[in-house]
Enzyme design. Structure first.
Site, PDB file in Angstrom:
ATOM      1  N   LYS A 155       0.868  -1.169   0.000  1.00  0.00           N
ATOM      2  CA  LYS A 155       0.000   0.000   0.000  1.00  0.00           C
ATOM      3  C   LYS A 155       0.917   1.235   0.000  1.00  0.00           C
ATOM      4  O   LYS A 155       1.499   1.601   1.022  1.00  0.00           O
ATOM      5  CB  LYS A 155      -0.914  -0.026   1.232  1.00  0.00           C
ATOM      6  CG  LYS A 155      -1.890   1.125   1.244  1.00  0.00           C
ATOM      7  CD  LYS A 155      -1.402   2.142   2.233  1.00  0.00           C
ATOM      8  CE  LYS A 155      -2.108   3.432   2.291  1.00  0.00           C
ATOM      9  NZ  LYS A 155      -1.927   4.373   1.237  1.00  0.00           N
ATOM     10  N   GLY A 208       6.792   4.915   8.190  1.00  0.00           N
ATOM     11  CA  GLY A 208       6.013   6.147   8.205  1.00  0.00           C
ATOM     12  C   GLY A 208       6.206   6.851   9.537  1.00  0.00           C
ATOM     13  O   GLY A 208       7.229   6.672  10.212  1.00  0.00           O
ATOM     14  N   SER A 209       5.220   7.615   9.924  1.00  0.00           N
ATOM     15  CA  SER A 209       5.356   8.423  11.131  1.00  0.00           C
ATOM     16  C   SER A 209       5.173   7.582  12.391  1.00  0.00           C
ATOM     17  O   SER A 209       4.515   6.532  12.368  1.00  0.00           O
ATOM     18  CB  SER A 209       4.316   9.543  11.108  1.00  0.00           C
ATOM     19  OG  SER A 209       3.022   8.976  11.072  1.00  0.00           O
ATOM     20  N   THR A 210       5.712   8.050  13.479  1.00  0.00           N
ATOM     21  CA  THR A 210       5.586   7.354  14.761  1.00  0.00           C
ATOM     22  C   THR A 210       4.115   7.282  15.172  1.00  0.00           C
ATOM     23  O   THR A 210       3.642   6.262  15.678  1.00  0.00           O
ATOM     24  CB  THR A 210       6.448   8.072  15.821  1.00  0.00           C
ATOM     25  OG1 THR A 210       7.815   7.959  15.402  1.00  0.00           O
ATOM     26  CG2 THR A 210       6.301   7.455  17.199  1.00  0.00           C
ATOM     27  N   GLY A 213       2.436   4.660  13.089  1.00  0.00           N
ATOM     28  CA  GLY A 213       3.033   3.375  13.462  1.00  0.00           C
ATOM     29  C   GLY A 213       2.433   2.827  14.744  1.00  0.00           C
ATOM     30  O   GLY A 213       2.168   1.626  14.876  1.00  0.00           O
ATOM     31  N   GLU A 230       9.440   1.219  10.908  1.00  0.00           N
ATOM     32  CA  GLU A 230      10.515   2.180  10.611  1.00  0.00           C
ATOM     33  C   GLU A 230       9.884   3.554  10.700  1.00  0.00           C
ATOM     34  O   GLU A 230       9.105   3.941   9.835  1.00  0.00           O
ATOM     35  CB  GLU A 230      11.072   1.960   9.198  1.00  0.00           C
ATOM     36  CG  GLU A 230      11.673   0.590   8.962  1.00  0.00           C
ATOM     37  CD  GLU A 230      13.014   0.387   9.630  1.00  0.00           C
ATOM     38  OE1 GLU A 230      13.521   1.337  10.277  1.00  0.00           O
ATOM     39  OE2 GLU A 230      13.546  -0.722   9.526  1.00  0.00           O
ATOM     40  N   CYS A 264      13.750  10.479   6.915  1.00  0.00           N
ATOM     41  CA  CYS A 264      13.706  10.032   8.312  1.00  0.00           C
ATOM     42  C   CYS A 264      15.079  10.101   8.960  1.00  0.00           C
ATOM     43  O   CYS A 264      15.172  10.195  10.178  1.00  0.00           O
ATOM     44  CB  CYS A 264      13.161   8.616   8.386  1.00  0.00           C
ATOM     45  SG  CYS A 264      13.986   7.488   7.276  1.00  0.00           S
ATOM     46  N   GLU A 364      10.165  16.156  14.904  1.00  0.00           N
ATOM     47  CA  GLU A 364      10.570  15.909  13.519  1.00  0.00           C
ATOM     48  C   GLU A 364       9.874  16.933  12.624  1.00  0.00           C
ATOM     49  O   GLU A 364       8.648  17.008  12.603  1.00  0.00           O
ATOM     50  CB  GLU A 364      10.161  14.491  13.108  1.00  0.00           C
ATOM     51  CG  GLU A 364      10.623  14.147  11.715  1.00  0.00           C
ATOM     52  CD  GLU A 364      10.280  12.727  11.315  1.00  0.00           C
ATOM     53  OE1 GLU A 364       9.123  12.313  11.503  1.00  0.00           O
ATOM     54  OE2 GLU A 364      11.171  12.033  10.811  1.00  0.00           O
TER      55      GLU A 364
HETATM   56  P1  NAP Z   1       2.481   8.528   7.522  1.00  0.00           P
HETATM   57  O1  NAP Z   1       1.531   9.624   7.486  1.00  0.00           O
HETATM   58  O2  NAP Z   1       2.696   7.791   8.792  1.00  0.00           O
HETATM   59  O3  NAP Z   1       2.037   7.509   6.375  1.00  0.00           O
HETATM   60  C1  NAP Z   1       2.795   6.357   6.094  1.00  0.00           C
HETATM   61  C2  NAP Z   1       1.910   5.337   5.391  1.00  0.00           C
HETATM   62  O4  NAP Z   1       0.894   4.902   6.309  1.00  0.00           O
HETATM   63  C3  NAP Z   1       1.167   5.885   4.183  1.00  0.00           C
HETATM   64  O5  NAP Z   1       1.072   4.873   3.211  1.00  0.00           O
HETATM   65  C4  NAP Z   1      -0.195   6.204   4.759  1.00  0.00           C
HETATM   66  O6  NAP Z   1      -1.220   6.234   3.819  1.00  0.00           O
HETATM   67  C5  NAP Z   1      -0.366   5.056   5.716  1.00  0.00           C
HETATM   68  N1  NAP Z   1      -1.372   5.297   6.756  1.00  0.00           N
HETATM   69  C6  NAP Z   1      -1.887   6.474   7.189  1.00  0.00           C
HETATM   70  N2  NAP Z   1      -2.783   6.264   8.173  1.00  0.00           N
HETATM   71  C7  NAP Z   1      -2.834   4.929   8.362  1.00  0.00           C
HETATM   72  C8  NAP Z   1      -3.561   4.084   9.257  1.00  0.00           C
HETATM   73  N3  NAP Z   1      -4.414   4.581  10.138  1.00  0.00           N
HETATM   74  N4  NAP Z   1      -3.362   2.746   9.191  1.00  0.00           N
HETATM   75  C9  NAP Z   1      -2.474   2.223   8.315  1.00  0.00           C
HETATM   76  N5  NAP Z   1      -1.759   2.962   7.442  1.00  0.00           N
HETATM   77  C10 NAP Z   1      -1.932   4.301   7.476  1.00  0.00           C
HETATM   78  O7  NAP Z   1       3.936   8.971   7.070  1.00  0.00           O
HETATM   79  P2  NAP Z   1       4.287   9.854   5.803  1.00  0.00           P
HETATM   80  O8  NAP Z   1       3.730  11.220   6.078  1.00  0.00           O
HETATM   81  O9  NAP Z   1       3.924   9.165   4.548  1.00  0.00           O
HETATM   82  O10 NAP Z   1       5.878   9.821   5.868  1.00  0.00           O
HETATM   83  C11 NAP Z   1       6.612  10.621   6.730  1.00  0.00           C
HETATM   84  C12 NAP Z   1       7.025   9.840   7.965  1.00  0.00           C
HETATM   85  O11 NAP Z   1       7.674   8.616   7.621  1.00  0.00           O
HETATM   86  C13 NAP Z   1       8.040  10.584   8.786  1.00  0.00           C
HETATM   87  O12 NAP Z   1       7.698  10.532  10.141  1.00  0.00           O
HETATM   88  C14 NAP Z   1       9.338   9.831   8.532  1.00  0.00           C
HETATM   89  O13 NAP Z   1      10.282   9.960   9.540  1.00  0.00           O
HETATM   90  C15 NAP Z   1       8.864   8.447   8.361  1.00  0.00           C
HETATM   91  N6  NAP Z   1       9.827   7.658   7.611  1.00  0.00           N
HETATM   92  C16 NAP Z   1      10.582   6.734   8.262  1.00  0.00           C
HETATM   93  C17 NAP Z   1      11.535   5.992   7.581  1.00  0.00           C
HETATM   94  C18 NAP Z   1      12.360   4.964   8.287  1.00  0.00           C
HETATM   95  O14 NAP Z   1      12.865   4.090   7.634  1.00  0.00           O
HETATM   96  N7  NAP Z   1      12.508   5.035   9.590  1.00  0.00           N
HETATM   97  C19 NAP Z   1      11.698   6.177   6.222  1.00  0.00           C
HETATM   98  C20 NAP Z   1      10.909   7.128   5.582  1.00  0.00           C
HETATM   99  C21 NAP Z   1       9.971   7.856   6.294  1.00  0.00           C
HETATM  100  P3  NAP Z   1      -1.751   7.652   3.212  1.00  0.00           P
HETATM  101  O15 NAP Z   1      -0.638   8.186   2.428  1.00  0.00           O
HETATM  102  O16 NAP Z   1      -2.889   7.255   2.357  1.00  0.00           O
HETATM  103  O17 NAP Z   1      -2.119   8.504   4.382  1.00  0.00           O
END
Ligand code: NAP
Ligand code: MG
Length: 462
Positions: A155, A208-210, A213, A230, A264, A364
């Site tokens: 996804k 994704g975000s904490t 997660g 992650e 990240c 962040e």
């Molecule tokens: P996000 O808002 O947490 O979204 C990540 C993924 O989760 C997206 O595919 C999102 O879909 C999905 N999602 C959203 N709500 C959900 C729910 N309730 N249940 C299941 N899945 C859900 O993160 P982002 O804004 O895309 O990315 C930024 C974050 O990712 C930052 O915090 C960054 O630090 C982190 N990140 C971490 C790493 C690592 O390896 N540690 C690498 C890259 C990024 P939608 O797009 O449809 O909302």
């Protein structure tokens, strides 16, 4: 016509594609296909599974420029970075193709018989991908999942699905059986939630975000799913007075502003020993002003726009009044230049000296803003570096090798580099400590996140 998400190029604000909005039904259908495809995929001889994965990698190499252009158009990242990331996708697939028939079990000395272990696949993996490195992070999950005999439903982030969709087509072209790798586009709150709760999904690999997660982990608990997370970071680059300051300063923009700071691993805090603070800031200002922001299709651009207008607003808010700085808005020490016209531009910005208690120094930002914070001595540097709920990555700049190792052991983060800002390599493990998550991707370590040890005892007693 089913409803569709309009995909926007963040550098031009133009609609570049429309993508179906998958729902629970589409997710369930994909999971059912993945479940049905599992036994045949697991029955493929290891050498043949490896061959299929190498063919998949070769397809990616053949279509590398197309994938890179797609990634740049969808995410707004500089084309040079997209090319590197697509190159990494092929490398990841080759690496895990090579691991298929080398992921060995063990025999264990016991009394009364022979004891052996097997690395069994988990079943159907649900992969949830963020928007900042869509194609690269997809491959980090697909590579080890397929190598260990799982099938996978991906996804992508709702706003950046194009490269993952294309990747799944290339997998089919390479001869991977139907159902082994699928992509369901749509909203996280619908498709992601369903994957996390689905009884036939054995594991969620989430990046994704904490905040999200935490929710995914809670939902996955209903079926005791395996989960790897992650998550976010607030990594520190620690610059000692004995470092090669010119090199540390010249490298600093790449360590925090690459991908527009939407990384990240961004070193969004630079801790600098107070005795060299002024000298370092002068060098840093020169490096930041040379960090060119512009058209991401230009191979010389170092930074593109923010991914959406809304995200640019969030980033800008970190310098607004009420962000923790006493007496008003946080003011910048150095601000770079951005293009005029369409595009969600935000300039590279240095805040110095920043107070470690300001919100911009604690949360962040996920944008091109860096907090430069002075420290006194090694103990102070360790205290500040660890004064965060996150623990993803970080850097140590010093010419004293004993100190570099003391620091590397003392900082609570999963990925550290000395005299470098590099965090990610195909061959080495990647992942977080504390609220940056758990589980490791990449390297041989990832194989254990996609398989389970089964122990078998055979009695040899007559
Ligand atoms: P996000 O808002 O947490 O979204 C990540 C993924 O989760 C997206 O595919 C999102 O879909 C999905 N999602 C959203 N709500 C959900 C729910 N309730 N249940 C299941 N899945 C859900 O993160 P982002 O804004 O895309 O990315 C930024 C974050 O990712 C930052 O915090 C960054 O630090 C982190 N990140 C971490 C790493 C690592 O390896 N540690 C690498 C890259 C990024 P939608 O797009 O449809 O909302
Ligand atoms: Mg989000």
């Amino acid at each position: 016509m089913s409803p569709a998400t309009r995909i926007i190029n963040p550098a031009t604000e133009q609609v570049i594609a429309e993508v179906p909005i998958g729902g629970v039904e589409e997710t369930d259908e994909a999971v059912a296909r993945a479940l049905a495809a599992g036994p045949a995929w697991q029955a493929v001889a290891p050498a043949d599974r490896a061959r299929l994965m190498r063919r998949f990698a070769a397809q990616v190499e053949e279509h590398a420029e197309e994938l890179a252009q797609l990634e740049t158009a969808n995410v707004g990242k500089p084309i040079a970075e997209s090319r590197d990331e697509v190159g990494m996708v092929a490398e990841v697939l080759y690496f895990y193709a090579g691991a298929v028939d080398k992921h060995r079990g063990a025999t264990v000395p016991v009394s009364g018989g022979v004891d052996m272990t097997f690395h069994e696949p988990l079943g159907v993996v649900g992969a949830i991908i963020p928007w900042n490195f869509p194609v690269a992070i997809t491959s980090w999950k697909v590579g080890p999942a397929l190598a260990t005999g799982n099938t996978i439903v991906v996804k992508p982030a709702e706003i950046t699905p194009l490269s993952a969709v294309r990747l799944a087509e290339l997998a089919l072209d390479a001869g991977l059986p139907e159902g082994v790798l699928q992509v369901v586009t749509g909203k996280g709150s619908v498709v992601g939630t369903r994957l996390a709760e689905h009884p036939d999904v054995a594991k969620i690999a989430f990046t994704g975000s904490t905040e999200v997660g935490r929710e995914v982990m809670a939902r996955a608990s209903g079926t005791i799913k395996r989960v790897t997370l992650e998550l976010g970071g607030k990594s520190a680059s620690v610059v000692f007075a004995d470092a090669d300051l010119a090199k540390a300063a010249a490298s600093a923009p790449g360590g925090v502003f690459s991908n527009g700071g939407q990384d990240c691993c961004a070193r969004s805090r630079i801790l600098v020993q107070r005795s060299v603070l002024d000298e370092f800031l002068d060098l840093l200002a020169d490096a930041v002003l040379a960090w060119t922001v512009g058209d991401p299709t230009d191979p010389d651009s170092k930074m593109g726009p923010m991914v959406t207008a809304a995200h640019r607003g969030v980033v800008a808010g970190f310098l607004d009044e009420g962000m923790g700085a006493p007496g008003g808005p946080v003011s910048a020490h150095t601000t770079g230049a951005v293009p005029d016209g369409p595009g969600f531009w935000y300039p590279p910005t240095v805040v110095a000296p920043a107070d470690p208690d300001w919100r911009m120094a604690r949360e962040e930002i996920f944008g091109p803003i860096v907090a430069v914070i002075p420290f006194e001595d090694e103990a102070d540097a360790v205290r500040l570096a660890n004064d965060t709920p996150f623990g993803l990555s970080g850097s140590i700049w010093t010419r004293d090798s004993a100190r570099s190792l003391r620091m590397a052991r003392a900082i609570h983060a999963g990925n550290l580099s000395v005299n470098s800002n590099s965090s990610v390599r195909v061959q080495t493990s990647f992942g977080g400590m504390k609220q940056s998550g758990f589980g490791r991707e990449l390297g041989l370590e990832a194989l254990s996140s996609y398989s389970e040890v089964k122990n078998v005892f055979v009695s040899t007693v007559d």
